[in-house]
Design a protein around this motif. Structure first.
Motif, PDB file in Angstrom:
ATOM      1  N   ASP A   1     -12.160 -26.640  19.942  1.00 32.83           N
ATOM      2  CA  ASP A   1     -13.163 -25.816  19.251  1.00 32.83           C
ATOM      3  C   ASP A   1     -13.620 -24.622  20.074  1.00 32.83           C
ATOM      4  O   ASP A   1     -14.195 -23.678  19.553  1.00 32.83           O
ATOM      5  N   GLY A   2     -13.377 -24.661  21.377  1.00 34.06           N
ATOM      6  CA  GLY A   2     -13.722 -23.529  22.224  1.00 34.06           C
ATOM      7  C   GLY A   2     -15.177 -23.475  22.645  1.00 34.06           C
ATOM      8  O   GLY A   2     -15.604 -22.529  23.289  1.00 34.06           O
ATOM      9  N   LEU A   3     -15.942 -24.510  22.303  1.00 35.57           N
ATOM     10  CA  LEU A   3     -17.370 -24.527  22.627  1.00 35.57           C
ATOM     11  C   LEU A   3     -17.659 -25.257  23.928  1.00 35.57           C
ATOM     12  O   LEU A   3     -18.572 -24.915  24.651  1.00 35.57           O
ATOM     13  N   ASP A   4     -16.895 -26.302  24.180  1.00 40.35           N
ATOM     14  CA  ASP A   4     -17.133 -27.157  25.339  1.00 40.35           C
ATOM     15  C   ASP A   4     -16.227 -26.722  26.492  1.00 40.35           C
ATOM     16  O   ASP A   4     -15.252 -26.013  26.272  1.00 40.35           O
ATOM     17  N   PRO A   5     -16.512 -27.204  27.682  1.00 40.40           N
ATOM     18  CA  PRO A   5     -15.636 -26.874  28.823  1.00 40.40           C
ATOM     19  C   PRO A   5     -14.379 -27.745  28.829  1.00 40.40           C
ATOM     20  O   PRO A   5     -14.058 -28.402  29.820  1.00 40.40           O
ATOM     21  N   ASP A   6     -13.662 -27.783  27.695  1.00 38.52           N
ATOM     22  CA  ASP A   6     -12.518 -28.687  27.548  1.00 38.52           C
ATOM     23  C   ASP A   6     -11.466 -28.497  28.641  1.00 38.52           C
ATOM     24  O   ASP A   6     -10.945 -29.468  29.175  1.00 38.52           O
TER      25      ASP A   6
ATOM     26  N   ILE B   1      -4.065 -25.789  26.651  1.00 38.62           N
ATOM     27  CA  ILE B   1      -5.231 -25.744  25.769  1.00 38.62           C
ATOM     28  C   ILE B   1      -5.427 -24.316  25.277  1.00 38.62           C
ATOM     29  O   ILE B   1      -5.308 -23.367  26.053  1.00 38.62           O
ATOM     30  N   ALA B   2      -5.726 -24.199  23.984  1.00 36.27           N
ATOM     31  CA  ALA B   2      -6.011 -22.894  23.396  1.00 36.27           C
ATOM     32  C   ALA B   2      -7.178 -23.056  22.420  1.00 36.27           C
ATOM     33  O   ALA B   2      -7.326 -24.108  21.793  1.00 36.27           O
ATOM     34  N   PRO B   3      -8.011 -22.033  22.281  1.00 36.47           N
ATOM     35  CA  PRO B   3      -9.098 -22.122  21.299  1.00 36.47           C
ATOM     36  C   PRO B   3      -8.544 -22.052  19.877  1.00 36.47           C
ATOM     37  O   PRO B   3      -7.486 -21.446  19.636  1.00 36.47           O
ATOM     38  N   ILE B   4      -9.251 -22.657  18.944  1.00 35.41           N
ATOM     39  CA  ILE B   4      -8.830 -22.705  17.546  1.00 35.41           C
ATOM     40  C   ILE B   4      -8.594 -21.296  16.980  1.00 35.41           C
ATOM     41  O   ILE B   4      -7.743 -21.102  16.116  1.00 35.41           O
ATOM     42  N   GLY B   5      -9.293 -20.313  17.516  1.00 30.44           N
ATOM     43  CA  GLY B   5      -9.111 -18.938  17.068  1.00 30.44           C
ATOM     44  C   GLY B   5      -7.714 -18.393  17.326  1.00 30.44           C
ATOM     45  O   GLY B   5      -7.274 -17.456  16.657  1.00 30.44           O
ATOM     46  N   ASP B   6      -6.986 -19.000  18.285  1.00 35.65           N
ATOM     47  CA  ASP B   6      -5.597 -18.594  18.518  1.00 35.65           C
ATOM     48  C   ASP B   6      -4.690 -19.058  17.393  1.00 35.65           C
ATOM     49  O   ASP B   6      -3.646 -18.453  17.138  1.00 35.65           O
ATOM     50  N   LEU B   7      -5.057 -20.157  16.734  1.00 39.71           N
ATOM     51  CA  LEU B   7      -4.280 -20.672  15.603  1.00 39.71           C
ATOM     52  C   LEU B   7      -4.710 -19.991  14.304  1.00 39.71           C
ATOM     53  O   LEU B   7      -3.878 -19.506  13.545  1.00 39.71           O
ATOM     54  N   ILE B   8      -6.024 -19.965  14.088  1.00 41.29           N
ATOM     55  CA  ILE B   8      -6.578 -19.391  12.857  1.00 41.29           C
ATOM     56  C   ILE B   8      -7.147 -18.027  13.213  1.00 41.29           C
ATOM     57  O   ILE B   8      -8.302 -17.897  13.601  1.00 41.29           O
ATOM     58  N   SER B   9      -6.325 -17.026  13.102  1.00 42.58           N
ATOM     59  CA  SER B   9      -6.727 -15.690  13.549  1.00 42.58           C
ATOM     60  C   SER B   9      -7.406 -14.869  12.455  1.00 42.58           C
ATOM     61  O   SER B   9      -7.889 -13.783  12.714  1.00 42.58           O
ATOM     62  N   GLY B  10      -7.469 -15.404  11.237  1.00 42.98           N
ATOM     63  CA  GLY B  10      -8.078 -14.663  10.138  1.00 42.98           C
ATOM     64  C   GLY B  10      -9.595 -14.680  10.128  1.00 42.98           C
ATOM     65  O   GLY B  10     -10.214 -14.003   9.313  1.00 42.98           O
TER      66      GLY B  10
ATOM     67  N   ASP C   1     -13.268 -14.671  12.673  1.00 40.32           N
ATOM     68  CA  ASP C   1     -13.794 -14.496  14.018  1.00 40.32           C
ATOM     69  C   ASP C   1     -14.354 -15.830  14.505  1.00 40.32           C
ATOM     70  O   ASP C   1     -14.545 -16.763  13.724  1.00 40.32           O
ATOM     71  N   SER C   2     -14.611 -15.932  15.793  1.00 42.21           N
ATOM     72  CA  SER C   2     -15.015 -17.215  16.379  1.00 42.21           C
ATOM     73  C   SER C   2     -16.321 -17.736  15.785  1.00 42.21           C
ATOM     74  O   SER C   2     -16.486 -18.939  15.592  1.00 42.21           O
TER      75      SER C   2
ATOM     76  N   SER D   1     -17.452 -17.260  12.684  1.00 42.49           N
ATOM     77  CA  SER D   1     -17.145 -17.782  11.347  1.00 42.49           C
ATOM     78  C   SER D   1     -16.413 -19.121  11.427  1.00 42.49           C
ATOM     79  O   SER D   1     -16.679 -20.029  10.639  1.00 42.49           O
ATOM     80  N   LEU D   2     -15.490 -19.227  12.381  1.00 47.79           N
ATOM     81  CA  LEU D   2     -14.790 -20.492  12.576  1.00 47.79           C
ATOM     82  C   LEU D   2     -15.763 -21.607  12.938  1.00 47.79           C
ATOM     83  O   LEU D   2     -15.682 -22.711  12.398  1.00 47.79           O
ATOM     84  N   GLU D   3     -16.676 -21.318  13.851  1.00 52.12           N
ATOM     85  CA  GLU D   3     -17.643 -22.331  14.267  1.00 52.12           C
ATOM     86  C   GLU D   3     -18.586 -22.696  13.115  1.00 52.12           C
ATOM     87  O   GLU D   3     -18.898 -23.864  12.913  1.00 52.12           O
ATOM     88  N   ASP D   4     -19.024 -21.703  12.351  1.00 55.33           N
ATOM     89  CA  ASP D   4     -19.873 -21.989  11.188  1.00 55.33           C
ATOM     90  C   ASP D   4     -19.148 -22.904  10.208  1.00 55.33           C
ATOM     91  O   ASP D   4     -19.724 -23.857   9.685  1.00 55.33           O
ATOM     92  N   ARG D   5     -17.868 -22.624   9.947  1.00 57.88           N
ATOM     93  CA  ARG D   5     -17.099 -23.424   9.000  1.00 57.88           C
ATOM     94  C   ARG D   5     -16.878 -24.831   9.545  1.00 57.88           C
ATOM     95  O   ARG D   5     -16.978 -25.819   8.811  1.00 57.88           O
ATOM     96  N   ARG D   6     -16.588 -24.937  10.838  1.00 56.73           N
ATOM     97  CA  ARG D   6     -16.391 -26.249  11.460  1.00 56.73           C
ATOM     98  C   ARG D   6     -17.663 -27.093  11.355  1.00 56.73           C
ATOM     99  O   ARG D   6     -17.629 -28.265  10.976  1.00 56.73           O
ATOM    100  N   ARG D   7     -18.800 -26.476  11.645  1.00 57.34           N
ATOM    101  CA  ARG D   7     -20.083 -27.191  11.533  1.00 57.34           C
ATOM    102  C   ARG D   7     -20.360 -27.614  10.089  1.00 57.34           C
ATOM    103  O   ARG D   7     -20.856 -28.714   9.844  1.00 57.34           O
ATOM    104  N   GLN D   8     -20.028 -26.747   9.150  1.00 60.10           N
ATOM    105  CA  GLN D   8     -20.237 -27.078   7.736  1.00 60.10           C
ATOM    106  C   GLN D   8     -19.360 -28.255   7.325  1.00 60.10           C
ATOM    107  O   GLN D   8     -19.802 -29.132   6.586  1.00 60.10           O
ATOM    108  N   LEU D   9     -18.123 -28.283   7.795  1.00 56.24           N
ATOM    109  CA  LEU D   9     -17.229 -29.405   7.493  1.00 56.24           C
ATOM    110  C   LEU D   9     -17.779 -30.708   8.069  1.00 56.24           C
ATOM    111  O   LEU D   9     -17.751 -31.741   7.397  1.00 56.24           O
TER     112      LEU D   9
END
Length: 161
Positions: free
Chosen positions: A84-89, A108-117, A119-120, A122-130
């Protein structure tokens, strides 16, 4: 199409300590593994203060690092593993593998490297919503991996989940 792999690590962080307490990762078939981590003695602060982390539980239920490393070598060899790119993974993975004198078998790569459409943020907001929509406790690493799998499914990276 190969299914992307995901990883999440729960950890203890105090003024004097930072170490992993549980890890979850996804497999090629979309299933997950999750493991409580037995802490190394040199990870523990001298004053014994671990905040709200239950050391007794980790010692009783935790799996030794060598066993976890073996599983990760079997399940994620030469893979790019998304977090998720939030923690010190990356720091936590390095801590785990350096404790046993091995190199991690994956990158290790942040999810934004996979889902580039997206921004980080928006990705985090969507992840939290899920996580919220599924009624999942965000602090459990298996839930973090599941949310990343759901996010990847929404973006068309897997269809069977």
């Amino acid at each position: 199409m190969s299914i992307p792999r995901f990883l999440d690590i729960e950890y203890c962080q105090t003024d004097d300590a930072l170490f992993p307490t549980a890890i979850a990762w996804s497999l090629a078939n979309g299933q997950m593994k999750t493991v409580v981590i037995a802490p190394e003695d040199d990870w523990l602060p001298e004053d014994g203060d671990l905040g709200d982390t239950d050391l007794r539980y980790l010692e009783e239920q935790g799996v030794p690092l060598l066993e976890i490393a073996r599983e990760l070598h079997e399940d994620l060899p030469d893979q790019t593993v998304y977090v998720d790119g939030l923690d010190p993974d990356e720091v936590l993975v390095d801590l785990m593998f350096s404790a046993i004198g091995h190199e991690p078998p994956f990158e290790i790569a942040p999810i934004g490297d996979l889902i580039s459409g997206m921004d980080s943020e928006s990705l985090e907001d969507r992840r939290r919503q899920l996580l919220f929509d599924e009624g999942l406790e965000p602090r459990l690493p298996e839930n973090g991996v599941y949310a990343l799998l759901l996010l990847a499914r929404e973006e068309g990276y897997l269809s069977d989940l």
